[in-house]
Write a protein that holds these residues in place. Structure first.
Motif, PDB file in Angstrom:
ATOM      1  N   THR A 264       0.814  -1.211   0.000  1.00 13.00           N
ATOM      2  CA  THR A 264       0.000   0.000   0.000  1.00 13.00           C
ATOM      3  C   THR A 264       0.846   1.259   0.000  1.00 13.00           C
ATOM      4  O   THR A 264       1.406   1.640   1.029  1.00 13.00           O
ATOM      5  CB  THR A 264      -0.946   0.037   1.221  1.00 13.00           C
ATOM      6  N   PRO A 265       0.957   1.916  -1.145  1.00  9.55           N
ATOM      7  CA  PRO A 265       1.563   3.254  -1.177  1.00  9.55           C
ATOM      8  C   PRO A 265       0.664   4.235  -0.415  1.00  9.55           C
ATOM      9  O   PRO A 265      -0.535   3.984  -0.271  1.00  9.55           O
ATOM     10  CB  PRO A 265       1.564   3.588  -2.673  1.00  9.55           C
ATOM     11  N   PHE A 266       1.256   5.315   0.084  1.00  8.54           N
ATOM     12  CA  PHE A 266       0.451   6.313   0.794  1.00  8.54           C
ATOM     13  C   PHE A 266       0.537   7.608  -0.006  1.00  8.54           C
ATOM     14  O   PHE A 266       1.301   8.514   0.302  1.00  8.54           O
ATOM     15  CB  PHE A 266       0.986   6.479   2.214  1.00  8.54           C
ATOM     16  N   THR A 267      -0.283   7.652  -1.047  1.00 10.44           N
ATOM     17  CA  THR A 267      -0.196   8.728  -2.028  1.00 10.44           C
ATOM     18  C   THR A 267      -1.229   9.817  -1.770  1.00 10.44           C
ATOM     19  O   THR A 267      -2.277   9.880  -2.412  1.00 10.44           O
ATOM     20  CB  THR A 267      -0.379   8.139  -3.443  1.00 10.44           C
ATOM     21  N   LEU A 268      -0.915  10.671  -0.800  1.00 11.40           N
ATOM     22  CA  LEU A 268      -1.768  11.823  -0.530  1.00 11.40           C
ATOM     23  C   LEU A 268      -1.487  12.879  -1.594  1.00 11.40           C
ATOM     24  O   LEU A 268      -0.407  13.474  -1.617  1.00 11.40           O
ATOM     25  CB  LEU A 268      -1.454  12.410   0.836  1.00 11.40           C
ATOM     26  N   ALA A 269      -2.467  13.107  -2.448  1.00 12.30           N
ATOM     27  CA  ALA A 269      -2.271  14.036  -3.569  1.00 12.30           C
ATOM     28  C   ALA A 269      -1.945  15.443  -3.047  1.00 12.30           C
ATOM     29  O   ALA A 269      -2.640  15.960  -2.174  1.00 12.30           O
ATOM     30  CB  ALA A 269      -3.521  14.064  -4.446  1.00 12.30           C
ATOM     31  N   GLY A 270      -0.894  16.026  -3.579  1.00  9.71           N
ATOM     32  CA  GLY A 270      -0.479  17.370  -3.178  1.00  9.71           C
ATOM     33  C   GLY A 270       0.615  17.359  -2.131  1.00  9.71           C
ATOM     34  O   GLY A 270       1.272  18.369  -1.903  1.00  9.71           O
ATOM     35  N   ALA A 271       0.802  16.212  -1.459  1.00 11.21           N
ATOM     36  CA  ALA A 271       1.846  16.114  -0.427  1.00 11.21           C
ATOM     37  C   ALA A 271       2.863  15.040  -0.795  1.00 11.21           C
ATOM     38  O   ALA A 271       4.030  15.316  -1.032  1.00 11.21           O
ATOM     39  CB  ALA A 271       1.216  15.816   0.927  1.00 11.21           C
ATOM     40  N   MET A 272       2.405  13.800  -0.888  1.00 17.57           N
ATOM     41  CA  MET A 272       3.312  12.688  -1.190  1.00 17.57           C
ATOM     42  C   MET A 272       3.189  12.195  -2.631  1.00 17.57           C
ATOM     43  O   MET A 272       3.771  11.163  -2.972  1.00 17.57           O
ATOM     44  CB  MET A 272       3.036  11.518  -0.234  1.00 17.57           C
ATOM     45  N   SER A 273       2.400  12.885  -3.414  1.00 15.03           N
ATOM     46  CA  SER A 273       2.240  12.537  -4.829  1.00 15.03           C
ATOM     47  C   SER A 273       1.735  13.789  -5.547  1.00 15.03           C
ATOM     48  O   SER A 273       1.361  14.771  -4.897  1.00 15.03           O
ATOM     49  CB  SER A 273       1.246  11.380  -4.981  1.00 15.03           C
TER      50      SER A 273
ATOM     51  N   SER B 425       6.644  17.020 -11.729  1.00 14.11           N
ATOM     52  CA  SER B 425       6.560  17.230 -10.275  1.00 14.11           C
ATOM     53  C   SER B 425       7.119  16.024  -9.535  1.00 14.11           C
ATOM     54  O   SER B 425       7.685  16.163  -8.452  1.00 14.11           O
ATOM     55  CB  SER B 425       5.124  17.537  -9.841  1.00 14.11           C
ATOM     56  N   ILE B 426       6.969  14.836 -10.117  1.00 14.66           N
ATOM     57  CA  ILE B 426       7.537  13.637  -9.482  1.00 14.66           C
ATOM     58  C   ILE B 426       9.071  13.758  -9.465  1.00 14.66           C
ATOM     59  O   ILE B 426       9.713  13.496  -8.443  1.00 14.66           O
ATOM     60  CB  ILE B 426       7.052  12.354 -10.194  1.00 14.66           C
ATOM     61  N   ARG B 427       9.625  14.225 -10.571  1.00  6.33           N
ATOM     62  CA  ARG B 427      11.081  14.443 -10.602  1.00  6.33           C
ATOM     63  C   ARG B 427      11.477  15.546  -9.624  1.00  6.33           C
ATOM     64  O   ARG B 427      12.451  15.419  -8.890  1.00  6.33           O
ATOM     65  CB  ARG B 427      11.507  14.836 -12.015  1.00  6.33           C
ATOM     66  N   GLU B 428      10.654  16.614  -9.597  1.00  5.68           N
ATOM     67  CA  GLU B 428      10.989  17.772  -8.765  1.00  5.68           C
ATOM     68  C   GLU B 428      10.929  17.420  -7.269  1.00  5.68           C
ATOM     69  O   GLU B 428      11.804  17.816  -6.500  1.00  5.68           O
ATOM     70  CB  GLU B 428       9.995  18.897  -9.090  1.00  5.68           C
ATOM     71  N   GLY B 433      10.666  12.909  -1.056  1.00  5.38           N
ATOM     72  CA  GLY B 433      10.436  14.348  -0.861  1.00  5.38           C
ATOM     73  C   GLY B 433       8.952  14.670  -0.719  1.00  5.38           C
ATOM     74  O   GLY B 433       8.147  13.789  -0.429  1.00  5.38           O
ATOM     75  N   HIS B 434       8.607  15.958  -0.905  1.00  2.77           N
ATOM     76  CA  HIS B 434       7.174  16.267  -0.900  1.00  2.77           C
ATOM     77  C   HIS B 434       6.822  17.218  -2.036  1.00  2.77           C
ATOM     78  O   HIS B 434       7.689  17.846  -2.635  1.00  2.77           O
ATOM     79  CB  HIS B 434       6.721  16.802   0.453  1.00  2.77           C
ATOM     80  N   PHE B 435       5.527  17.272  -2.301  1.00  2.00           N
ATOM     81  CA  PHE B 435       5.040  17.941  -3.510  1.00  2.00           C
ATOM     82  C   PHE B 435       4.473  19.336  -3.250  1.00  2.00           C
ATOM     83  O   PHE B 435       3.992  19.969  -4.177  1.00  2.00           O
ATOM     84  CB  PHE B 435       3.966  17.063  -4.184  1.00  2.00           C
ATOM     85  N   PHE B 436       4.524  19.788  -2.000  1.00  2.00           N
ATOM     86  CA  PHE B 436       3.852  21.057  -1.683  1.00  2.00           C
ATOM     87  C   PHE B 436       4.362  22.216  -2.554  1.00  2.00           C
ATOM     88  O   PHE B 436       3.591  23.055  -2.976  1.00  2.00           O
ATOM     89  CB  PHE B 436       4.032  21.411  -0.204  1.00  2.00           C
ATOM     90  N   ALA B 439       6.140  23.040  -9.030  1.00  2.00           N
ATOM     91  CA  ALA B 439       5.452  23.964  -9.956  1.00  2.00           C
ATOM     92  C   ALA B 439       4.049  23.443 -10.283  1.00  2.00           C
ATOM     93  O   ALA B 439       3.066  24.206 -10.297  1.00  2.00           O
ATOM     94  CB  ALA B 439       6.275  24.119 -11.230  1.00  2.00           C
ATOM     95  N   HIS B 440       3.949  22.121 -10.523  1.00  2.00           N
ATOM     96  CA  HIS B 440       2.685  21.470 -10.844  1.00  2.00           C
ATOM     97  C   HIS B 440       1.662  21.686  -9.724  1.00  2.00           C
ATOM     98  O   HIS B 440       0.472  21.939  -9.989  1.00  2.00           O
ATOM     99  CB  HIS B 440       2.987  19.970 -11.037  1.00  2.00           C
ATOM    100  N   THR B 441       2.126  21.634  -8.479  1.00  2.00           N
ATOM    101  CA  THR B 441       1.240  21.878  -7.332  1.00  2.00           C
ATOM    102  C   THR B 441       0.861  23.359  -7.253  1.00  2.00           C
ATOM    103  O   THR B 441      -0.321  23.699  -7.083  1.00  2.00           O
ATOM    104  CB  THR B 441       1.932  21.449  -6.020  1.00  2.00           C
ATOM    105  N   MET B 442       1.864  24.223  -7.379  1.00  2.00           N
ATOM    106  CA  MET B 442       1.616  25.659  -7.204  1.00  2.00           C
ATOM    107  C   MET B 442       0.610  26.186  -8.232  1.00  2.00           C
ATOM    108  O   MET B 442      -0.187  27.067  -7.936  1.00  2.00           O
ATOM    109  CB  MET B 442       2.933  26.446  -7.313  1.00  2.00           C
ATOM    110  N   GLU B 443       0.647  25.601  -9.422  1.00  2.00           N
ATOM    111  CA  GLU B 443      -0.293  26.038 -10.460  1.00  2.00           C
ATOM    112  C   GLU B 443      -1.734  25.638 -10.141  1.00  2.00           C
ATOM    113  O   GLU B 443      -2.668  26.215 -10.675  1.00  2.00           O
ATOM    114  CB  GLU B 443       0.071  25.360 -11.799  1.00  2.00           C
TER     115      GLU B 443
END
Lengths: 516, 516
Positions: A264-273, B425-428, B433-436, B439-443
């Motif tokens: 089970t990945p924990f892919t919280l969109a916007g944070a961990m994905s 964003s996955i590369r970034e 890491g985290h996605f907060f 660029a993809h998130t900020m948009e």
């Protein structure tokens, strides 16, 4: 797998028996099957598009497997491995070749053979809340969990028939030492219940302990485990794209014994994905497939489960959110992807509420409907989860049980036949009459309808006279009554002695070596 | 029908506007479409079997139509009529011939043309609670409804965008005389809202009053109503198998003006219909089809809606139960039958709880999911219904609105595209890491996710510091804030003068004649 059905001759735990004990009527213990077709929200080409995106992530970005032994296995099977960075890249063919050896359906064996469960296809299984450090109830409020709480939750999982697997630790025993806590938990699972329970897969040794104790309880040897697996566990990916050392140790220990892991990945969109659901689901798929392919490299045909845990965060606070529109979509698409890969699917009954209130209830109801429609084979945290997993709630446990019972009954096929239509009763009742006394009614009234566990259908005046109790207050009375009337399932004294000897020995070992 | 879209130039009532007014963020007013295929639980031959059973009831047992004019119309169209007993039997061909002229889709016109709604196919519409004599809120408890409460509920239906039609009386104004109450209600619907509302179809005159006032409000003549229908109503069958005199008068008055009735039998299994769901649904179908065929005899091609209201009773107490497994099945099969007849379908968000608690919430959640999956085109009582219809709850109104918003968002198609996957964003973010901050998130972060109306996602400590408010307590704050910030939709003063003159005249007439 050998047929173990003939072995057990212990009394079964069914609805009527439970009723006698606690005065509370509930559905019998059952293996639920979902007769409805799964609910498909994506077009086939959209599923293929997410699959292609996942493969692209595995080929171009890769995952970190933080364990040298795992890296060696991956390399020997043709993955591109960098031992310095722990980076693993896999091409599409390699992934597909290995996930093709996963079984679509498998059976897990309980110490009471009547509690064996099937995982896969259209079977649905329910495990209780697992993992929270806190517990709450109306009497004592919210507090850190204790061993006593943990035992009570194992007992509840045993009492409530709808919970057909015991799961993992329903609350952490914060009053016990962290390094030996798992041994006490396993003992409680075996003594206080007779269903399938979870190993704790943090490191190899905790898995080995689970296997030894499970074997003692079932009277089998560890070499027999692969033929009749009796444990499962959850392996979380540290999203994004990292599988840690201890999880991999646990996973390899499980797999080598032919025991299933729920990956089970924990892919919280916007944070961990990625913040987009399509991105989060592509990443979830990539992470799950990578680990599942690895499982098949370790032991081909080992049962394994595709786990989904995609939700979103509140972008203002960073708090995780559950039971949201995004969660519903994630669960439904996750199921569609699992079917695409012919893998059993795990999802969860989740919410982010701090109270066993309307929010906890509607977020959970949204989750449960999505789980059923997605054909999730294991619904984890099916009863009692709150606060996004930080707290187990005794009252929520009962509220959830009522929702699950309702769903199970609602998904049973409708009987349509000449006899069912009851034309005679329509004639007998007459125009503007009523059906209470017709022969057709009298023959059926005792069992015609679902009897609720928690719902109160009295009119307002009667409800007020009987104390104007909210559903949460009534839930409080129900879990107490279930615990008061709890009866431990039979177990041989010799099993307990052998088990306690093992645990005593292991605790000593851990105290001396400091190694779990 | 003429295109009235060009007519209105009044400001629209959208989400952002409402937010400015009340500080409460909600989805914009919208006409919801359900893109998912309907959820079919019966095999086609089972649907045909229920259809055949309904036809058998209509041919062999028949319905009582307690109205001589209706009986004459039925006889003149070929039904077997007994004027002494009011008994009407119809053969299959007669029924099928007439239901074949019903439109599959029609539009209802509001005084604000931006609030016009489509009924049929995959459109979903939501009307608020209607009918209860009592109202409850956390401040004042449960009490008989007043005109003030009624006005507040009309205002709430106007404020909450998810409620896209105003419906009927959300609570009875028990402080007003019964024979003129409908005039005050109609006035409130017109002044305090600008959406489509319901006529009250008890007798002919209440319908005529609704038509006159609706025409005044929209600046049209009664002869234009059929081309641009602006009212609807619910016609209940007195199950089993009786349609009463006043309902038939109201129905004929509506139909003669080309206005749609929602024909809804009240088939509580075990009380007003056979105890089996198959029997209850066959009877529901027979009752609905008989009245719908009659509508088409009065005015072919008149829009009409197939209403379902099958649930069960608690066989120990006789109390009606709602949101049960039986209710879920009834709603789903009802939808399948409506599609079989190519008729728009109405269902409801129901529960039997006495408190705006977890029970009210899960029973409603069960109902709402069934409604969405069954492709109900009108979900009546979509917000605020409690106690099996005996009480409107202000807090439940908000809880339901949150559930409906969640469902509407969950049923919106998932976007799947290369851009959505967010590979950059996955590369970034990188492994672990985290996605907060990507660029993809900020948009996207401002609009990526559904913003809840009621849910509180704070962690426990913050939630406790901000008062440890349950969802019901927060709902109480929300409806008050909506009412405090309520702004009446614009209306010409001349319309009010003309309307008040009509009402004054009619009240005088009713006082003198004693006739409604």
């Amino acid at each position: 797998m050998r047929n173990r059905k003939k072995r057990g001759n212990r009394p079964s735990r069914t609805g009527p028996e439970t009723k006698e004990a606690s005065g509370i009527q509930q559905l019998p213990w059952q293996q639920v099957q979902n007769p409805c077709p799964p609910f498909e929200t994506l077009a086939p080409e959209q599923v293929e598009s997410i699959d292609a995106a996942a493969m692209k992530i595995l080929e171009n970005t890769g995952l970190r497997f933080q364990n040298d032994e795992a890296l060696s296995i991956l390399e020997s099977h043709g993955a591109e491995v960098n031992f310095d960075t722990c980076m693993v890249k896999m091409d599409e063919n390699l992934v597909r070749k290995h996930i093709a050896t996963c079984p679509e359906l498998f059976t897990l064996h309980a110490r009471n053979p009547r509690r064996d469960v099937k995982i896969g296809r259209n079977y649905i299984n329910f495990t209780p809340v697992s993992g929270p450090p806190n517990i709450s109830d109306l009497d004592r409020g919210r507090r850190p969990g204790t061993y006593e709480d943990q035992c009570n939750l194992v007992k509840l999982a045993h009492c409530l028939n709808i919970v057909n697997m015991s799961g993992a630790s329903s609350v952490e025993a914060m009053d016990l030492p962290a390094d030996t806590r798992h041994l006490d938990l396993y003992r409680a699972q075996i003594i206080f219940g007779d269903q399938v329970w979870n190993a704790r897969a943090i490191g190899r040794q905790r898995v080995e302990d689970a296997i030894q104790l499970n074997c003692i309880a079932r009277g089998i040897g560890p070499e027999q485990m692969a033929d009749a697996p009796g444990l499962l566990t959850v392996i979380n990916v540290n999203s994004p794209l990292v599988v840690d050392k201890e999880m991999l140790e646990g996973l390899m220990a499980m797999t080598r014994h032919g025991l299933p892991c729920i990956v089970t990945p924990f892919t919280l969109a916007g944070a961990m994905s990625p913040i987009t659901l399509a991105g989060a689901l592509a990443q979830q798929t990539a992470e799950a497939l990578a680990v599942i392919a690895f499982v098949q490299m370790v032991r081909p045909h080992c049962p394994v489960v595709f786990g989904g845990f995609t939700s979103n965060v509140d972008m203002r606070s960073g708090s995780p959110a559950f039971g949201t529109p995004e969660y519903i979509k994630g669960v439904l698409v996750g199921g569609q992807l699992a079917r695409y890969y012919k893998l059993p699917y795990r999802s969860s009954n989740v919410n982010a509420s701090n109270d066993a209130d309307a929010q906890a209830t509607y977020e959970s109801a949204m989750s449960v409907w999505a789980c059923f429609l997605s054909h999730a084979n294991i619904i984890n945290h099916a009863v009692g989860w709150m606060e996004g997993g930080l707290c187990a709630s005794m009252e929520k446990y009962i509220i959830d049980a009522e929702m699950l019972q309702t769903m199970v009954e609602a998904f049973k096929p409708l009987r349509v036949s000449e006899e069912e239509f009851g034309f005679d009763s329509i004639r007998e009742a007459g125009h503007g009459g009523h059906f209470f006394g017709t022969a057709h009614t009298m023959e059926r009234y005792k069992t015609a309808f679902y009897t609720p566990l928690l719902s109160d259908w009295q009119n307002f005046e009667n409800w007020q006279q009987s104390g104007a109790k909210s559903a949460t207050v009534r839930a409080n009375e129900i879990w107490k009554s279930l615990l008061e009337n709890y009866q431990a399932p039979p177990i041989d004294q010799a099993v307990i002695v052998q088990m306690d000897e093992y645990i005593r020995h292991r605790k000593e070992e851990i105290r001396q070596d400091g190694i779990v």
